[in-house]
Design a protein around this motif. Structure first.
Motif, PDB file in Angstrom:
ATOM      1  N   HIS A  31       0.803  -1.221   0.000  1.00  0.00           N
ATOM      2  CA  HIS A  31       0.000   0.000   0.000  1.00  0.00           C
ATOM      3  C   HIS A  31       0.837   1.272   0.000  1.00  0.00           C
ATOM      4  N   TRP A  32       2.160   1.167   0.156  1.00  0.00           N
ATOM      5  CA  TRP A  32       2.981   2.373   0.131  1.00  0.00           C
ATOM      6  C   TRP A  32       4.311   2.202  -0.608  1.00  0.00           C
ATOM      7  N   LEU A  33       4.886   1.009  -0.586  1.00  0.00           N
ATOM      8  CA  LEU A  33       6.194   0.820  -1.202  1.00  0.00           C
ATOM      9  C   LEU A  33       6.185   1.091  -2.707  1.00  0.00           C
ATOM     10  N   PRO A  34       5.168   0.656  -3.477  1.00  0.00           N
ATOM     11  CA  PRO A  34       5.172   0.983  -4.905  1.00  0.00           C
ATOM     12  C   PRO A  34       5.203   2.483  -5.185  1.00  0.00           C
ATOM     13  N   PHE A  35       4.565   3.275  -4.320  1.00  0.00           N
ATOM     14  CA  PHE A  35       4.533   4.720  -4.538  1.00  0.00           C
ATOM     15  C   PHE A  35       5.896   5.346  -4.277  1.00  0.00           C
ATOM     16  N   VAL A  36       6.613   4.795  -3.301  1.00  0.00           N
ATOM     17  CA  VAL A  36       7.965   5.280  -3.024  1.00  0.00           C
ATOM     18  C   VAL A  36       8.882   4.980  -4.203  1.00  0.00           C
ATOM     19  N   LEU A  37       8.835   3.739  -4.688  1.00  0.00           N
ATOM     20  CA  LEU A  37       9.737   3.315  -5.754  1.00  0.00           C
ATOM     21  C   LEU A  37       9.400   3.996  -7.082  1.00  0.00           C
ATOM     22  N   VAL A  38       8.107   4.016  -7.427  1.00  0.00           N
ATOM     23  CA  VAL A  38       7.710   4.656  -8.679  1.00  0.00           C
ATOM     24  C   VAL A  38       7.970   6.159  -8.615  1.00  0.00           C
ATOM     25  N   GLY A  39       7.681   6.767  -7.474  1.00  0.00           N
ATOM     26  CA  GLY A  39       7.917   8.200  -7.327  1.00  0.00           C
ATOM     27  C   GLY A  39       9.380   8.566  -7.515  1.00  0.00           C
ATOM     28  N   ARG A  43      10.962  10.477 -10.617  1.00  0.00           N
ATOM     29  CA  ARG A  43      11.438  11.765 -10.077  1.00  0.00           C
ATOM     30  C   ARG A  43      10.268  12.710  -9.813  1.00  0.00           C
ATOM     31  N   TRP A  44       9.234  12.150  -9.197  1.00  0.00           N
ATOM     32  CA  TRP A  44       8.073  12.948  -8.853  1.00  0.00           C
ATOM     33  C   TRP A  44       8.369  13.800  -7.622  1.00  0.00           C
ATOM     34  N   LEU A  46       6.882  15.529  -4.052  1.00  0.00           N
ATOM     35  CA  LEU A  46       6.005  14.961  -3.023  1.00  0.00           C
ATOM     36  C   LEU A  46       4.530  15.163  -3.348  1.00  0.00           C
ATOM     37  N   PRO A  47       4.088  16.373  -3.812  1.00  0.00           N
ATOM     38  CA  PRO A  47       2.665  16.507  -4.175  1.00  0.00           C
ATOM     39  C   PRO A  47       2.233  15.538  -5.268  1.00  0.00           C
ATOM     40  N   GLN A  48       3.109  15.257  -6.238  1.00  0.00           N
ATOM     41  CA  GLN A  48       2.759  14.293  -7.282  1.00  0.00           C
ATOM     42  C   GLN A  48       2.584  12.891  -6.705  1.00  0.00           C
ATOM     43  N   VAL A  49       3.492  12.506  -5.810  1.00  0.00           N
ATOM     44  CA  VAL A  49       3.392  11.192  -5.178  1.00  0.00           C
ATOM     45  C   VAL A  49       2.113  11.095  -4.364  1.00  0.00           C
ATOM     46  N   LEU A  50       1.832  12.124  -3.575  1.00  0.00           N
ATOM     47  CA  LEU A  50       0.651  12.084  -2.719  1.00  0.00           C
ATOM     48  C   LEU A  50      -0.640  12.133  -3.539  1.00  0.00           C
ATOM     49  N   GLY A  51      -0.608  12.781  -4.702  1.00  0.00           N
ATOM     50  CA  GLY A  51      -1.772  12.738  -5.589  1.00  0.00           C
ATOM     51  C   GLY A  51      -2.052  11.323  -6.055  1.00  0.00           C
ATOM     52  N   ALA A  52      -0.977  10.599  -6.404  1.00  0.00           N
ATOM     53  CA  ALA A  52      -1.143   9.197  -6.808  1.00  0.00           C
ATOM     54  C   ALA A  52      -1.615   8.345  -5.636  1.00  0.00           C
ATOM     55  N   VAL A  53      -1.100   8.619  -4.445  1.00  0.00           N
ATOM     56  CA  VAL A  53      -1.512   7.877  -3.250  1.00  0.00           C
ATOM     57  C   VAL A  53      -3.000   8.078  -2.988  1.00  0.00           C
ATOM     58  N   ALA A  54      -3.463   9.340  -3.021  1.00  0.00           N
ATOM     59  CA  ALA A  54      -4.872   9.632  -2.732  1.00  0.00           C
ATOM     60  C   ALA A  54      -5.792   8.990  -3.769  1.00  0.00           C
ATOM     61  N   ALA A  55      -5.453   9.146  -5.054  1.00  0.00           N
ATOM     62  CA  ALA A  55      -6.294   8.579  -6.106  1.00  0.00           C
ATOM     63  C   ALA A  55      -6.338   7.058  -6.006  1.00  0.00           C
ATOM     64  N   SER A  56      -5.183   6.442  -5.743  1.00  0.00           N
ATOM     65  CA  SER A  56      -5.121   4.982  -5.656  1.00  0.00           C
ATOM     66  C   SER A  56      -5.861   4.474  -4.428  1.00  0.00           C
ATOM     67  N   GLY A  57      -5.726   5.175  -3.296  1.00  0.00           N
ATOM     68  CA  GLY A  57      -6.430   4.765  -2.085  1.00  0.00           C
ATOM     69  C   GLY A  57      -7.934   4.839  -2.256  1.00  0.00           C
ATOM     70  N   LEU A  58      -8.416   5.902  -2.906  1.00  0.00           N
ATOM     71  CA  LEU A  58      -9.851   6.034  -3.130  1.00  0.00           C
ATOM     72  C   LEU A  58     -10.360   4.974  -4.108  1.00  0.00           C
ATOM     73  N   PRO A 123      13.250   8.005 -15.805  1.00  0.00           N
ATOM     74  CA  PRO A 123      11.914   7.422 -15.967  1.00  0.00           C
ATOM     75  C   PRO A 123      11.829   6.597 -17.240  1.00  0.00           C
ATOM     76  N   THR A 124      11.203   5.429 -17.125  1.00  0.00           N
ATOM     77  CA  THR A 124      11.086   4.539 -18.283  1.00  0.00           C
ATOM     78  C   THR A 124       9.692   4.582 -18.896  1.00  0.00           C
ATOM     79  N   VAL A 125       8.726   5.183 -18.228  1.00  0.00           N
ATOM     80  CA  VAL A 125       7.374   5.334 -18.771  1.00  0.00           C
ATOM     81  C   VAL A 125       6.930   6.768 -18.555  1.00  0.00           C
ATOM     82  N   SER A 126       5.847   7.152 -19.208  1.00  0.00           N
ATOM     83  CA  SER A 126       5.328   8.502 -19.023  1.00  0.00           C
ATOM     84  C   SER A 126       4.756   8.653 -17.622  1.00  0.00           C
ATOM     85  N   HIS A 127       4.654   9.893 -17.184  1.00  0.00           N
ATOM     86  CA  HIS A 127       4.102  10.140 -15.849  1.00  0.00           C
ATOM     87  C   HIS A 127       2.647   9.681 -15.772  1.00  0.00           C
ATOM     88  N   ALA A 128       1.891   9.890 -16.851  1.00  0.00           N
ATOM     89  CA  ALA A 128       0.482   9.473 -16.849  1.00  0.00           C
ATOM     90  C   ALA A 128       0.375   7.952 -16.746  1.00  0.00           C
TER      91      ALA A 128
END
Length: 219
Positions: A31-39, A43-44, A46-58, A123-128
């Motif tokens: 629930h958190w390690l993928p966001f750390v590694l992908v972020g 090179r996201w 912190l707001p970008q990482v937390l946006g992904a965390v919030a969207a994924s959690g919801l 980064p190996t993939v797009s941010h989206a």
């Protein structure tokens, strides 16, 4: 039945249990390690990482609520056929899930003994693609540990179940955010993984206790 039909302390206790269970479940590394590694890989900020965390959690809780709703509907139909069976089924599932998490936490070997490499790379993939990949990853894996709690409250009405879903969402997003932020702030990933071992023990014991309370509650 609506939330007003429940005694306020009972409703608050239910929502507190839902929040705490979701928060503890969010401590699992998935629930958190993928966001750390992908972020770090993307090179996201912190707001970008937390946006992904919030969207994924919801998204995680949305699919959990859908599956939970289907289980509740099936449980209510079954309860019409076999009067009084619903509390026993929900309590049994809670105790079984609790025993599973407790046993896995006690018996499993240490995870990732060497710890994953967090070195930065291009980064190996797009941010989206990275963002939606994380969202889909969480959406397709509903929180199975939360489902028996839905079933235990099946007869309390849709508003109570909706309030419980909000408590699940708050606990999940807050827990995912907290552990992601701690890891990004420099906490050892290995140390957090060790704490996840105790999370399994606490979560298992909590689910068993909730199951016993459901059995002992007057029906």
């Amino acid at each position: 039945m609506t939330p007003s039909d429940l005694q306020q302390p009972v409703l608050l206790s239910l929502l507190g249990v839902g929040f705490a269970t979701a928060f503890l479940h969010a401590a699992l590394p998935t629930h958190w390690l993928p966001f750390v590694l992908v972020g770090r890989g993307q090179r996201w900020t912190l707001p970008q990482v937390l946006g992904a965390v919030a969207a994924s959690g919801l998204a995680h809780i949305a699919t959990t609520a859908v599956v939970g709703g289907l289980i509740v509907a099936a449980g209510l139909v079954m309860d019409r056929w076999v009067s009084g069976v619903l509390p026993w089924v929900s309590a049994g599932l809670l105790i079984l899930f609790g025993a599973f998490y407790l046993g896995r936490a006690v018996l499993r070997a240490p995870i990732m003994a060497g710890g994953p490499s967090l070195a930065l790379s291009e980064p190996t993939v797009s941010h989206a693609a990275a963002f939606w990949g994380l969202v889909v990853m969480m959406a397709v894996s509903p929180g199975e540990v939360l489902l028996p709690i839905y079933l235990s409250q099946a007869t309390e009405g849709p508003l109570v179940l909706a309030a419980l879903t909000l408590a699940f969402a708050a606990g999940t997003v807050l827990g995912m955010t907290l552990f992601t932020v701690l890891a990004r702030a420099g906490w050892s990933v290995l140390r957090l993984e060790r704490w996840a071992r105790y999370e399994g023990v606490v979560l298992g014991l909590a689910l068993i206790l909730i199951g016993l309370l459901v059995l002992l509650r007057p029906h």
